[in-house]
Write an enzyme that holds these catalytic residues in place. Structure first.
Site, PDB file in Angstrom:
ATOM      1  N   GLY A  63      -0.199   1.940  16.983  1.00 59.07           N
ATOM      2  CA  GLY A  63      -0.422   1.301  15.914  1.00 59.07           C
ATOM      3  C   GLY A  63      -0.468   2.239  14.774  1.00 59.07           C
ATOM      4  CB  ILE A  68      -1.454  -6.198  14.730  1.00 60.75           C
ATOM      5  CG1 ILE A  68      -0.895  -7.012  13.636  1.00 60.75           C
ATOM      6  CG2 ILE A  68      -0.170  -5.886  15.788  1.00 60.75           C
ATOM      7  CD1 ILE A  68       0.478  -6.581  13.018  1.00 60.75           C
ATOM      8  CG  PHE A  73      -2.986   6.406  13.074  1.00 64.93           C
ATOM      9  CD1 PHE A  73      -2.123   5.952  13.819  1.00 64.93           C
ATOM     10  CD2 PHE A  73      -2.791   7.897  12.701  1.00 64.93           C
ATOM     11  CE1 PHE A  73      -1.011   6.987  14.568  1.00 64.93           C
ATOM     12  CE2 PHE A  73      -2.132   8.532  13.168  1.00 64.93           C
ATOM     13  CZ  PHE A  73      -1.057   7.999  14.327  1.00 64.93           C
ATOM     14  CG  ASN A 130      -0.163  -0.048   2.457  1.00 60.70           C
ATOM     15  OD1 ASN A 130       0.620   0.745   2.793  1.00 60.70           O
ATOM     16  ND2 ASN A 130      -0.540  -1.144   3.067  1.00 60.70           N
TER      17      ASN A 130
HETATM   18  O1  C5P Z   1      -9.357  -1.491  10.297  1.00 59.96           O
HETATM   19  P1  C5P Z   1      -8.412  -0.485   9.758  1.00 59.96           P
HETATM   20  O2  C5P Z   1      -7.129  -0.765   9.159  1.00 59.96           O
HETATM   21  O3  C5P Z   1      -8.802   0.789   9.025  1.00 59.96           O
HETATM   22  O4  C5P Z   1      -7.602   0.092  11.259  1.00 59.96           O
HETATM   23  C1  C5P Z   1      -6.608   0.912  11.254  1.00 59.96           C
HETATM   24  C2  C5P Z   1      -5.505   0.582  12.653  1.00 59.96           C
HETATM   25  O5  C5P Z   1      -5.545  -0.581  12.859  1.00 59.96           O
HETATM   26  C3  C5P Z   1      -4.302   1.156  12.416  1.00 59.96           C
HETATM   27  O6  C5P Z   1      -4.045   1.596  13.481  1.00 59.96           O
HETATM   28  C4  C5P Z   1      -3.476  -0.096  12.179  1.00 59.96           C
HETATM   29  O7  C5P Z   1      -2.275  -0.050  12.410  1.00 59.96           O
HETATM   30  C5  C5P Z   1      -4.336  -1.189  12.688  1.00 59.96           C
HETATM   31  N1  C5P Z   1      -4.171  -2.559  12.092  1.00 59.96           N
HETATM   32  C6  C5P Z   1      -3.668  -3.690  12.680  1.00 59.96           C
HETATM   33  N2  C5P Z   1      -3.673  -4.945  12.275  1.00 59.96           N
HETATM   34  C7  C5P Z   1      -4.414  -5.128  11.207  1.00 59.96           C
HETATM   35  C8  C5P Z   1      -5.090  -4.003  10.342  1.00 59.96           C
HETATM   36  C9  C5P Z   1      -5.135  -2.642  11.054  1.00 59.96           C
HETATM   37  O8  C5P Z   1      -3.121  -3.299  13.783  1.00 59.96           O
HETATM   38  N3  C5P Z   1      -4.508  -6.204  10.654  1.00 59.96           N
END
Ligand code: C5P
Length: 404
Positions: free
Chosen positions: A274, A308, A324, A212
């Site tokens: 995160g 995560i 975020f 991305n």
């Molecule tokens: O659901 P979305 O991807 O929009 O969520 C964003 C947040 O979730 C960010 O803080 C990102 O670091 C965290 N995230 C994560 N693991 C994932 C997807 C998103 O920690 N698989």
């Protein structure tokens, strides 16, 4: 530059053998210009790269290179030198020097001083990327961190050997800034923080991946600011050529699964941020060989990746969790729902699309937490990092008042 109180420090600069030794001249110069008193100790190997005379001229003092030098020991002996130092900074710190320090050896003057001193020891590692990535070096690095040694870098980028990767010495100006701003004394001193940054890469075959647009800038800016304010920071970063911020321990990963594993291996944390754009899906079965085109259409089966941040938020004891949300519409509503769903304490929401948010040096954010919200108008990500952490400290302070 802030931290003027630390500008008359007595600093022992150790130089070990590596091509980056010449950059230590700039470091010594900067520290002296800032008002510090500097003594230089070189390893035998370092003297093959730069002469002691050069450091003597820049530091204004004779340079020590050997432990059993009767003449030098009759002046300030090695124990006196170890006591004299208020800080020991080794730049560059070679793989060999790190190994000797990790093993507690005292087979030359510099390693002996590190054992004999009560002053904080800081290392600016510098080596070829393979040497840096080697499990032996990584184990030494982890052991030194455990013992309270602070790491400055290494950076990622082009290397003297012609390769590109992590292992470059942090630029001497950045090392000097870190020393002069007095890390460990800020309003986040004593905290253990973990920051994720950048995008992940999910392999399709040995040469292709799903990725991305995340640049890692927001997460790197946050890690830099958290370290500057005195916390111990581990930055778990997806592929990025951004420089490792001063004082930050960096773990490089590629996939979401690797990011998850790196975070799981960190036992205790007070703050988790995160900021990574973690891929929501991975390819079910990455091809072992490069996929060949045959004119037909191709479908990839995707499996969901672990979330995560949600996993971290379920830990016991749990850290304060900041996440975020990048949204293309109904920002506040979607972000509030995401905060709840993932169990975050605070969410930093921004609108993306049409050149906003991703891969840009600035951004505008809406911060949402249980009892409040704050709008951060468009600003550099470094400034936003400061405001996010100010808000975090404010929330912590308010909640400790409320619980009294
Ligand atoms: O659901 P979305 O991807 O929009 O969520 C964003 C947040 O979730 C960010 O803080 C990102 O670091 C965290 N995230 C994560 N693991 C994932 C997807 C998103 O920690 N698989």
């Amino acid at each position: 530059m802030s931290g003027s109180s630390s500008n008359n420090q007595r600093i022992l600069v150790g130089v070990s053998g590596g091509i980056a030794a010449y950059k230590a001249i700039v470091l010594v110069r900067r520290m002296i210009d800032a008002g510090c008193e500097v003594r230089v100790v070189m390893t035998e190997a370092a003297t093959r790269f730069v002469t002691p005379l050069t450091f003597q001229a820049v530091s204004g003092h004779p340079v020590r290179t050997t432990l059993l030098d009767a003449e030098a020991e009759s002046g300030m002996d090695h124990i006196a030198l170890a006591r004299w130092a208020q800080r020991v900074v080794i730049a560059p710190a070679s793989a060999d020097l790190m190994a000797r320090l990790a093993a507690g050896m005292a087979d030359d003057l510099l390693t002996t001083l590190c054992l004999a001193t009560e002053a904080p020891v800081q290392l600016a590692p510098a080596m070829n990327r393979q040497m840096w990535a080697h499990p032996a070096t990584q184990a030494n690095y982890a052991r030194l961190l455990e013992r309270g040694v602070t790491m400055l870098g290494p950076d990622a980028g082009s290397q003297a050997c012609g390769e590109t990767g992590t292992g470059r010495m942090m630029e001497p100006e950045a090392i000097a800034d870190a020393l002069l701003t007095g890390e460990g004394a800020g309003d986040m001193a004593g905290l253990e923080a973990v920051v994720t940054a950048g995008g992940t890469r999910e392999p399709i075959d040995p040469v292709r991946f799903l990725a991305n647009r995340s640049s890692g800038r927001m997460g790197f800016a946050l890690a830099a600011e958290v370290a500057r304010r005195g916390a111990r920071v581990t930055l778990v970063a997806g592929p990025s050529t951004l420089a490792t911020p001063a004082g930050v321990r960096r773990v490089d990963v590629e996939t979401a699964a690797q990011m998850q594993a790196a975070i799981e291996s960190i036992e205790s944390m007070d703050l988790f941020i995160g900021a990574a754009a973690v891929a929501d899906y991975r390819v079910a079965r990455p091809a072992e060989q490069k996929l060949k085109k045959n004119g037909a259409s191709l479908s990839l089966e995707l499996l969901p990746n672990p979330d995560i941040i949600a996993t971290v938020a379920q830990r016991g004891p749990r850290p304060f969790v900041i996440g975020f949300a990048a949204e293309t519409e109904r920002l506040a509503e979607h972000a509030a729902a995401k905060r709840q769903a993932k169990g975050m304490d605070m969410i930093c929401a921004n609108e993306v699309g049409a050149g906003r948010g991703f891969d840009t040096p600035d951004n505008a954010l809406l911060l949402l937490w249980q009892d409040g919200e704050r709008v951060l108008p468009r600003a550099a990500k470094t400034q936003l990092a400061t405001q996010i952490l100010d808000t975090y400290l404010q929330i912590k302070q308010d909640s400790s008042h409320a619980s009294r």
